[in-house]
Scaffold this motif. Sequence first.
Motif, short mmCIF file in Angstrom:
data_model
loop_
_atom_site.label_atom_id
_atom_site.label_comp_id
_atom_site.label_asym_id
_atom_site.label_seq_id
_atom_site.Cartn_x
_atom_site.Cartn_y
_atom_site.Cartn_z
N VAL A 89 -4.45 -15.90 2.10
CA VAL A 89 -5.69 -15.40 1.50
C VAL A 89 -5.38 -15.41 0.01
O VAL A 89 -4.80 -14.47 -0.50
CB VAL A 89 -6.05 -13.96 1.94
CG1 VAL A 89 -7.43 -13.56 1.39
CG2 VAL A 89 -6.04 -13.83 3.45
N GLY A 148 1.69 -6.44 -5.99
CA GLY A 148 0.78 -6.97 -4.97
C GLY A 148 0.56 -5.89 -3.92
O GLY A 148 1.04 -4.75 -4.06
N SER A 149 -0.13 -6.25 -2.86
CA SER A 149 -0.43 -5.26 -1.82
C SER A 149 0.83 -4.80 -1.09
O SER A 149 0.89 -3.66 -0.64
CB SER A 149 -1.44 -5.81 -0.82
OG SER A 149 -2.74 -5.68 -1.35
N ILE A 153 1.02 -0.93 -0.69
CA ILE A 153 1.08 -0.25 0.61
C ILE A 153 2.32 0.65 0.65
O ILE A 153 2.27 1.81 1.07
CB ILE A 153 1.13 -1.29 1.77
CG1 ILE A 153 -0.19 -2.05 1.85
CG2 ILE A 153 1.46 -0.61 3.10
CD1 ILE A 153 -0.13 -3.33 2.69
N HIS A 192 -1.26 -5.64 9.11
CA HIS A 192 -0.56 -6.72 8.40
C HIS A 192 0.95 -6.50 8.43
O HIS A 192 1.42 -5.36 8.44
CB HIS A 192 -1.06 -6.73 6.95
CG HIS A 192 -0.73 -7.99 6.22
ND1 HIS A 192 0.41 -8.12 5.47
CD2 HIS A 192 -1.38 -9.17 6.12
CE1 HIS A 192 0.44 -9.34 4.93
NE2 HIS A 192 -0.63 -10.00 5.31
N THR A 194 3.07 -6.63 6.21
CA THR A 194 3.62 -5.86 5.09
C THR A 194 3.49 -4.35 5.33
O THR A 194 4.21 -3.57 4.72
CB THR A 194 2.92 -6.24 3.77
OG1 THR A 194 1.52 -6.08 3.94
CG2 THR A 194 3.22 -7.67 3.38
N GLN A 237 -7.46 -0.78 8.24
CA GLN A 237 -7.54 -2.08 7.60
C GLN A 237 -8.98 -2.40 7.18
O GLN A 237 -9.90 -2.29 7.99
CB GLN A 237 -7.04 -3.12 8.61
CG GLN A 237 -6.75 -4.47 8.05
CD GLN A 237 -5.80 -5.26 8.95
OE1 GLN A 237 -4.67 -5.53 8.60
NE2 GLN A 237 -6.29 -5.65 10.11
N GLY A 239 -10.47 -5.56 6.22
CA GLY A 239 -10.24 -7.00 6.13
C GLY A 239 -9.03 -7.41 6.95
O GLY A 239 -7.90 -7.38 6.46
N VAL A 241 -6.48 -9.91 8.40
CA VAL A 241 -5.99 -11.10 7.72
C VAL A 241 -6.34 -12.39 8.48
O VAL A 241 -6.34 -13.47 7.89
CB VAL A 241 -4.48 -10.95 7.45
CG1 VAL A 241 -3.66 -11.29 8.68
CG2 VAL A 241 -4.06 -11.76 6.25
N ASP A 266 -5.42 -0.37 4.00
CA ASP A 266 -4.94 -1.65 3.50
C ASP A 266 -6.17 -2.54 3.35
O ASP A 266 -6.71 -3.03 4.33
CB ASP A 266 -3.93 -2.25 4.50
CG ASP A 266 -3.59 -3.70 4.17
OD1 ASP A 266 -3.87 -4.14 3.04
OD2 ASP A 266 -3.02 -4.38 5.05
N ALA A 268 -6.31 -5.28 1.09
CA ALA A 268 -5.78 -6.28 0.16
C ALA A 268 -6.85 -7.21 -0.40
O ALA A 268 -7.00 -7.35 -1.60
CB ALA A 268 -4.69 -7.08 0.86
N PHE A 269 -7.62 -7.81 0.50
CA PHE A 269 -8.71 -8.67 0.02
C PHE A 269 -10.07 -8.08 0.36
O PHE A 269 -11.04 -8.28 -0.36
CB PHE A 269 -8.57 -10.10 0.57
CG PHE A 269 -8.69 -10.20 2.07
CD1 PHE A 269 -9.90 -10.53 2.65
CD2 PHE A 269 -7.61 -9.96 2.90
CE1 PHE A 269 -10.02 -10.62 4.03
CE2 PHE A 269 -7.72 -10.05 4.28
CZ PHE A 269 -8.93 -10.37 4.85
N ASP A 295 -5.62 -6.18 -3.86
CA ASP A 295 -5.06 -7.19 -4.75
C ASP A 295 -6.09 -7.73 -5.72
O ASP A 295 -7.17 -8.15 -5.31
CB ASP A 295 -4.54 -8.38 -3.93
CG ASP A 295 -3.15 -8.14 -3.37
OD1 ASP A 295 -2.33 -7.52 -4.06
OD2 ASP A 295 -2.89 -8.58 -2.23
N HIS A 297 -5.15 -10.39 -7.24
CA HIS A 297 -4.87 -11.83 -7.12
C HIS A 297 -5.47 -12.48 -5.87
O HIS A 297 -5.28 -13.67 -5.66
CB HIS A 297 -3.37 -12.12 -7.24
CG HIS A 297 -2.46 -11.43 -6.27
ND1 HIS A 297 -1.24 -10.93 -6.64
CD2 HIS A 297 -2.58 -11.17 -4.95
CE1 HIS A 297 -0.64 -10.40 -5.57
NE2 HIS A 297 -1.44 -10.53 -4.54
N LYS A 298 -6.19 -11.72 -5.06
CA LYS A 298 -6.88 -12.36 -3.94
C LYS A 298 -8.37 -12.51 -4.30
O LYS A 298 -8.70 -13.31 -5.14
CB LYS A 298 -6.66 -11.57 -2.65
CG LYS A 298 -5.23 -11.75 -2.15
CD LYS A 298 -4.96 -11.01 -0.87
CE LYS A 298 -3.51 -11.27 -0.43
NZ LYS A 298 -3.09 -10.31 0.60
C1 PLP Z 1 -2.07 -10.38 1.52
C2 PLP Z 1 -2.13 -9.15 2.29
C3 PLP Z 1 -1.13 -8.17 2.18
C4 PLP Z 1 0.08 -8.38 1.32
O1 PLP Z 1 -0.29 -8.49 -0.04
P1 PLP Z 1 0.60 -9.22 -1.14
O2 PLP Z 1 -0.24 -9.13 -2.36
O3 PLP Z 1 0.80 -10.62 -0.66
O4 PLP Z 1 1.88 -8.48 -1.25
C5 PLP Z 1 -1.29 -7.01 2.89
N1 PLP Z 1 -2.35 -6.81 3.69
C6 PLP Z 1 -3.34 -7.73 3.84
C7 PLP Z 1 -4.50 -7.44 4.74
C8 PLP Z 1 -3.25 -8.93 3.14
O5 PLP Z 1 -4.22 -9.84 3.26
#
Ligand code: PLP
Length: 465
Positions: A89, A148-149, A153, A192, A194, A237, A239, A241, A266, A268-269, A295, A297-298
């Motif tokens: 993503v 980043g995420s 997190i 996710h 992470t 969550q 979104g 992934v 979480d 992220a996007f 993020d 960056h997403k």
């Molecule tokens: C991309 C993503 C992460 C991790 O984020 P990074 O910016 O790559 O560290 C965590 N959770 C979700 C849902 C993601 O899409």
Amino acid sequence: MTNNLQEKMFYEMEQKAIFEQAKGYAFDYADTALGRNVFPTDEAIGDLDQFIEEMPEFTFDSGDILRQLHQYGSPATVSQIGGRYFGLVNGGVIPVSLATRWLSDFWDQNTPLYLSSPIVSKLEEVTELWLKQLLGLPKSVVAGFVSGSSMAIFCGLAAARYRIFQNNDWDINNKGFDGAPKIRIVIGRQAHGTVVKAIALLGFGIDNIEWMETDAEGRVNLSAVPELDASTILLLQAGNVNSGSFDAIDEICDKAKSANAWVHIDGAFGLWAAGSSRLKHLTIGIEKADSWSLDGHKTLNTPYDNGILLCKDKEALVQALQASGSYIVYTDNRDGMMYTPEMSRRARVVELWATLKYLGKAGVDELVFGLHERAVQMGKELKAEGFEILNDVVFNQVLVACDSEEITTRTIETIQKSGECWVGGTTWLGKAVIRISICSWATTEADISRSVRAFVSARDKVTEN
Ligand SMILES: *Cc1c(COP(=O)(O)O)cnc(C)c1O
């Protein structure tokens, strides 16, 4: 000039020739990267052997370094600034966010403290406020600008860990885990990777996770949530992934809050959906959580290394990331290191601030909804060509299958090799599927149709043989 390195560097700073050279290469890249194979050709990958060499004995020529990097490095990049990269993503890069990053690279600011960079401290303060307003989060929320995420997190869970232990009369910072009361970690089956990583890093133990089952869209619904209590950290969550789906945030937050559990989202996007008038319904109730990760960056399309942690409980976050040292002088202004795990950090807020200012609220809405529209278009056009769409396209993710798993897997490989676009695979409900993520501002309707044609011809190739 090898005998006087300092003189050489002063000269390069004054002459600026190497920066002009880099600019020329960058512009050349911008002009050509969109037209070429999305994934590097075999030849470009073979040429990477050019980098296998001994570290030079003596100082090397700057111009030659740049030349080598552009000649052999640029062609071996994955063209992610264009509109036909649908792996991970990712997100592209909005021009002004890249330009402001260039400028701030010259500043080379270290950003732990107000006293190390007043401008960055100010931009962090302003951006924190804008983010809260954009996402509709409470006034007490503070932001940490992290890589980043993954790290966001980790920080959200560190704050949760501090607070939940504190509520159970335990100072985790000083006492550690030995003899500590039991803390529960509750997460969705499709959390996710992470999230699981952060749980391991923070010492909770993956084996101690209580898993909540997910529905056919990968969502956690209220019925899957166990009884919660004041020693629980719950992760949701915004979104998924794979499918882009959102957990039943509003109802689950109500249940968690009445039990005094901590909720981290979480997003992220997906959390950026809150910035779109037409997708906001997906994020109803997010303001009831305690911490959030997302993020730049997403979905927002800033350059990489741009994650955000938001936390309602400032004290818990600051205590969890505690930092001290006799030479560290805090001020009444914003000192960024209080909200991040790192001390030294680049000025990543600059491009985030610039992107938000550039887009404005209407631009964020248009960007985020545009990604959704392209995803819907992709789903429709693929379906019309006989592909099966496996998810409800609520956001920017599309899951696709061919007639058999084997055809699906080989179609992915063939698409990747074609250079026309790039998609990855994943496992969905136990089956190999194609995973498409629409997250670049640069993706046009024409890019979608062209990519669908690449899907069709890849599948034709696979099924012919
Ligand atoms: C991309 C993503 C992460 C991790 O984020 P990074 O910016 O790559 O560290 C965590 N959770 C979700 C849902 C993601 O899409």
